[in-house]
Motif scaffolding. Structure first.
Motif, PDB file in Angstrom:
ATOM      1  N   ASN A   1     -34.679  36.055  61.010  1.00  0.00           N
ATOM      2  CA  ASN A   1     -33.561  35.872  61.621  1.00  0.00           C
ATOM      3  C   ASN A   1     -33.346  35.594  63.023  1.00  0.00           C
ATOM      4  OD1 ASN A   1     -32.198  36.740  58.946  1.00  0.00           O
ATOM      5  ND2 ASN A   1     -32.737  38.582  59.364  1.00  0.00           N
ATOM      6  N   ASN A   2     -34.502  35.084  63.413  1.00  0.00           N
ATOM      7  CA  ASN A   2     -34.497  34.699  64.880  1.00  0.00           C
ATOM      8  C   ASN A   2     -34.037  35.912  66.001  1.00  0.00           C
ATOM      9  OD1 ASN A   2     -35.542  32.121  64.506  1.00  0.00           O
ATOM     10  ND2 ASN A   2     -33.373  31.609  63.736  1.00  0.00           N
ATOM     11  N   VAL A   3     -34.345  37.176  65.545  1.00  0.00           N
ATOM     12  CA  VAL A   3     -34.211  38.100  66.484  1.00  0.00           C
ATOM     13  C   VAL A   3     -35.248  38.360  67.687  1.00  0.00           C
ATOM     14  CG1 VAL A   3     -34.033  40.843  66.769  1.00  0.00           C
ATOM     15  CG2 VAL A   3     -32.984  39.707  64.862  1.00  0.00           C
ATOM     16  N   LYS A   4     -34.848  38.203  68.792  1.00  0.00           N
ATOM     17  CA  LYS A   4     -36.024  38.065  69.867  1.00  0.00           C
ATOM     18  C   LYS A   4     -37.015  39.364  69.442  1.00  0.00           C
ATOM     19  CE  LYS A   4     -37.602  36.171  73.619  1.00  0.00           C
ATOM     20  NZ  LYS A   4     -38.067  34.940  73.748  1.00  0.00           N
ATOM     21  N   MET A   5     -38.177  38.799  69.241  1.00  0.00           N
ATOM     22  CA  MET A   5     -39.528  39.547  69.182  1.00  0.00           C
ATOM     23  C   MET A   5     -40.577  38.895  69.869  1.00  0.00           C
ATOM     24  SD  MET A   5     -38.537  42.012  67.224  1.00  0.00           S
ATOM     25  CE  MET A   5     -39.822  42.787  67.195  1.00  0.00           C
ATOM     26  N   LYS A   6     -41.113  39.328  70.929  1.00  0.00           N
ATOM     27  CA  LYS A   6     -42.011  38.771  71.813  1.00  0.00           C
ATOM     28  C   LYS A   6     -43.378  39.035  71.210  1.00  0.00           C
ATOM     29  CE  LYS A   6     -43.408  37.945  76.488  1.00  0.00           C
ATOM     30  NZ  LYS A   6     -43.806  36.434  76.428  1.00  0.00           N
ATOM     31  N   ILE A   7     -44.092  38.337  70.579  1.00  0.00           N
ATOM     32  CA  ILE A   7     -45.546  38.361  69.966  1.00  0.00           C
ATOM     33  C   ILE A   7     -46.599  37.925  71.130  1.00  0.00           C
ATOM     34  CG2 ILE A   7     -47.108  38.342  68.164  1.00  0.00           C
ATOM     35  CD1 ILE A   7     -44.780  40.102  67.410  1.00  0.00           C
ATOM     36  N   PRO A   8     -47.465  38.576  71.426  1.00  0.00           N
ATOM     37  CA  PRO A   8     -48.329  37.844  72.344  1.00  0.00           C
ATOM     38  C   PRO A   8     -49.075  36.459  71.599  1.00  0.00           C
ATOM     39  CG  PRO A   8     -49.034  40.122  71.987  1.00  0.00           C
ATOM     40  CD  PRO A   8     -47.924  39.959  71.074  1.00  0.00           C
TER      41      PRO A   8
ATOM     42  N   GLY B   1     -51.210  43.304  68.838  1.00  0.00           N
ATOM     43  CA  GLY B   1     -50.121  42.251  68.687  1.00  0.00           C
ATOM     44  C   GLY B   1     -48.699  42.765  68.477  1.00  0.00           C
ATOM     45  N   LEU B   2     -48.482  43.978  68.864  1.00  0.00           N
ATOM     46  CA  LEU B   2     -47.377  44.763  68.744  1.00  0.00           C
ATOM     47  C   LEU B   2     -46.444  44.021  69.795  1.00  0.00           C
ATOM     48  CD1 LEU B   2     -48.195  48.527  68.670  1.00  0.00           C
ATOM     49  CD2 LEU B   2     -47.181  47.062  66.691  1.00  0.00           C
ATOM     50  N   PRO B   3     -44.861  43.856  69.489  1.00  0.00           N
ATOM     51  CA  PRO B   3     -44.148  43.182  70.246  1.00  0.00           C
ATOM     52  C   PRO B   3     -44.122  43.687  71.608  1.00  0.00           C
ATOM     53  CG  PRO B   3     -42.828  44.458  68.514  1.00  0.00           C
ATOM     54  CD  PRO B   3     -44.376  44.516  68.206  1.00  0.00           C
ATOM     55  N   GLY B   4     -44.097  42.915  72.558  1.00  0.00           N
ATOM     56  CA  GLY B   4     -43.966  43.439  74.023  1.00  0.00           C
ATOM     57  C   GLY B   4     -45.290  43.837  74.779  1.00  0.00           C
ATOM     58  N   GLU B   5     -46.368  43.890  73.799  1.00  0.00           N
ATOM     59  CA  GLU B   5     -47.822  44.310  74.279  1.00  0.00           C
ATOM     60  C   GLU B   5     -48.398  43.159  74.850  1.00  0.00           C
ATOM     61  OE1 GLU B   5     -49.346  48.223  72.297  1.00  0.00           O
ATOM     62  OE2 GLU B   5     -48.438  47.808  74.422  1.00  0.00           O
ATOM     63  N   ASN B   6     -49.361  43.374  76.027  1.00  0.00           N
ATOM     64  CA  ASN B   6     -50.206  42.236  76.470  1.00  0.00           C
ATOM     65  C   ASN B   6     -51.430  43.131  76.833  1.00  0.00           C
ATOM     66  OD1 ASN B   6     -49.860  43.969  78.625  1.00  0.00           O
ATOM     67  ND2 ASN B   6     -48.233  42.735  79.710  1.00  0.00           N
ATOM     68  N   THR B   7     -52.535  42.403  77.361  1.00  0.00           N
ATOM     69  CA  THR B   7     -53.564  42.779  77.521  1.00  0.00           C
ATOM     70  C   THR B   7     -53.687  43.840  78.477  1.00  0.00           C
ATOM     71  OG1 THR B   7     -54.482  40.429  77.440  1.00  0.00           O
ATOM     72  CG2 THR B   7     -56.093  42.292  78.429  1.00  0.00           C
ATOM     73  N   LEU B   8     -53.007  44.269  79.503  1.00  0.00           N
ATOM     74  CA  LEU B   8     -52.990  45.377  80.425  1.00  0.00           C
ATOM     75  C   LEU B   8     -52.364  46.524  79.362  1.00  0.00           C
ATOM     76  CD1 LEU B   8     -51.388  44.060  83.628  1.00  0.00           C
ATOM     77  CD2 LEU B   8     -53.669  44.884  82.959  1.00  0.00           C
TER      78      LEU B   8
END
Length: 483
Positions: free
Chosen positions: A355-362, A312-319
């Motif tokens: 603070n709504n900083v962009k953090m892309k969580i899966p 679930g780290l930010p920017g991570e995906n299944t690949l």
């Protein structure tokens, strides 16, 4: 996404809030009419209303009221959001305990699976995980009331990770505090060892964690390891773990110190084997550094190595998780520990989200798939699950699981989770946990969190801890039992 919910009965507020938090980033329970959803519990029915519709769910009379309300809300918002949450309404941190209790009541696996499904809508694969973990934990737990474990904490790290909320600081910021801290910690080690000898207790396992124990320099590390060995390993313990953690803190000299002073198990924790993610979360090492230090540890002679992964780290995906698993399979450690990312107050990541900083969580479905990849990794390595716990605020409401090959399970982890053995903690922020087996009661004694205060007041606080332990010893000895 944040939602406002109006609830007609405060009796259900705690449970309603936590179920809604599974589906939304933020939840506010309100009393005004400025609501996104209204939840009304009346008679044997739950009514859930949005601006467009009202749905009702009748109670299952075989369940308690709160379970019914949670199930109704869970069904409604599962349909609304499309999220697949395998644990259903279950938010407890130790679900394997439920399975163990049912096993002790001679329930079959099918009956346990049906129980979880009926009471919390838990999917069968998660219940099977609970059953398998419960069986292995039962084999490991030590029933001798005079057997204990020791936790030793080092509150320093090479850098502070984005997701970290521990009371720790970077070693660079604390160089002038380290020597005094270590002297204080060794004072506590010596006094604790004297108490253990006096009471005739047996140490089953020692866990040296943190923070990062290996963040100090070679001289300081040798100083601590010798003290642990001289004071606490007078009789051989079953397990002595050092959580090396960061490969950038591991040196040949530290590995040799660990071998010299009886360490049987170490942990080298990449969290991910993707360099871009490592940089994002604040790690100063590469995946290649992990590989190099792993093989160095093997060369020194360690045959029980654990590796941690975070899902679930930010920017991570299944690949990316597949890549991490592929690299770990090549190394063939004896155990892996899979953590679901928890957004904890006090972490930089929590502040960024707040603070709504962009953090892309899966998203949820990808998180489910990522956990499946780690399960496949464990089975490829011929490992089975042996301990499990869950945390609040975990993305995806999933779980942390320890997998190991047979005979390489971490005894300390199991004893800590099962709450059947006394743990005496040493170091700042350490919490001793005293178990009364006959009444299933737990008493805790916390050390000071702040490193400076811990160092300054060490004699006073150690004296207080030993008096606390002595009082409990006397209370228990009336029944010829120790804690």
């Amino acid at each position: 996404m944040m939602i406002k919910v109006k609830l007609n009965d405060d009796f259900y507020s705690y449970d309603v809030y936590h179920i809604l938090s599974l589906f939304f980033d933020a939840v506010e329970l309100i009393i005004s009419n400025d609501w996104d959803y209204s939840i009304r519990v009346e008679d044997n029915c739950v009514y859930i209303a949005s601006s467009k519709e009202i749905e009702s769910y009748k109670f299952d009379s075989s369940l308690k009221d709160k379970s019914n309300v949670k199930i109704a809300i869970f069904k409604y918002f599962t349909k609304l959001t499309g999220k697949i949450l395998p644990w259903g309404t279950l938010i407890g941190i130790r679900p394997s305990k439920i399975a163990l209790k049912l096993m002790e009541e001679n329930k079959t696996d099918k009956e346990i699976i049906d129980y979880f499904k009926h009471h919390s809508l838990t999917e069968e694969n998660k219940t099977k995980l609970c059953i398998e973990v419960a069986r292995r934990e039962k084999e490991i737990v030590n029933d001798d009331v005079k057997t204990i474990s020791i936790y030793i904490g080092m509150p320093f790290c090479p850098t502070r990770c984005l997701y970290c909320s521990f009371i720790s600081d970077t070693i660079a910021n604390c160089r002038n505090l380290v020597d005094d801290y270590l002297k204080a910690m060794i004072y506590e080690i010596e006094k604790t060892a004297a108490f253990i000898d006096k009471k005739g207790l047996t140490i089953e396992s020692i866990y040296f964690g943190g923070g990062t124990p290996t963040s100090v320099d070679n001289r300081q590390f040798e100083y601590v390891m010798k003290s642990i060995y001289d004071n606490l390993l007078k009789v051989r313990v079953k397990e002595f773990t050092v959580e090396c953690g960061r490969p950038d803190s591991i040196t040949y000299e530290k590995l040799m110190s660990m071998k010299k002073y009886g360490v049987s198990r170490i942990s080298i924790n990449p969290q991910t084997m993707n360099d871009d993610t490592l940089r994002l979360i604040g790690r100063k090492h590469s995946a290649e550094d992990v590989i190099d230090k792993f093989y160095l540890s093997r060369k020194v002679g360690f045959d029980n190595i654990n590796m941690d992964i975070i899902i679930g780290l930010p920017g991570e995906n299944t690949l990316k998780v597949k890549n991490t698993c592929s690299e770990i399979i090549k190394l063939r450690p004896e155990s892996i520990t899979v953590h679901g990312l928890a957004l904890k107050r006090g972490s930089k990541m929590f502040e960024n989200v707040l603070n709504n900083v962009k953090m892309k969580i899966p998203n949820q479905n990808e998180l489910n798939a990522m956990h499946e990849e780690t399960l496949n990794c464990a089975y490829t390595l011929n490992m089975k699950p042996y301990y499990m716990y869950r945390q609040k605020n975990m993305v995806g409401n999933l779980e942390n699981v320890g997998y190991s090959v047979n005979g390489k399970e971490c005894i300390y982890n199991v004893e800590m989770i099962e709450d059947k053995q006394t743990i005496i903690a040493i170091g700042s922020n350490g919490v001793s946990k005293i178990i009364f087996r006959d009444t299933n009661r737990i008493e805790r004694y916390g050390n000071l969190k702040d490193v400076r205060e811990y160092t300054r007041r060490i004699e006073e606080k150690v004296d207080g801890k030993l008096k606390f332990l002595e009082t409990l010893y006397k209370a228990c000895s009336k029944d010829n039992e120790f804690i």
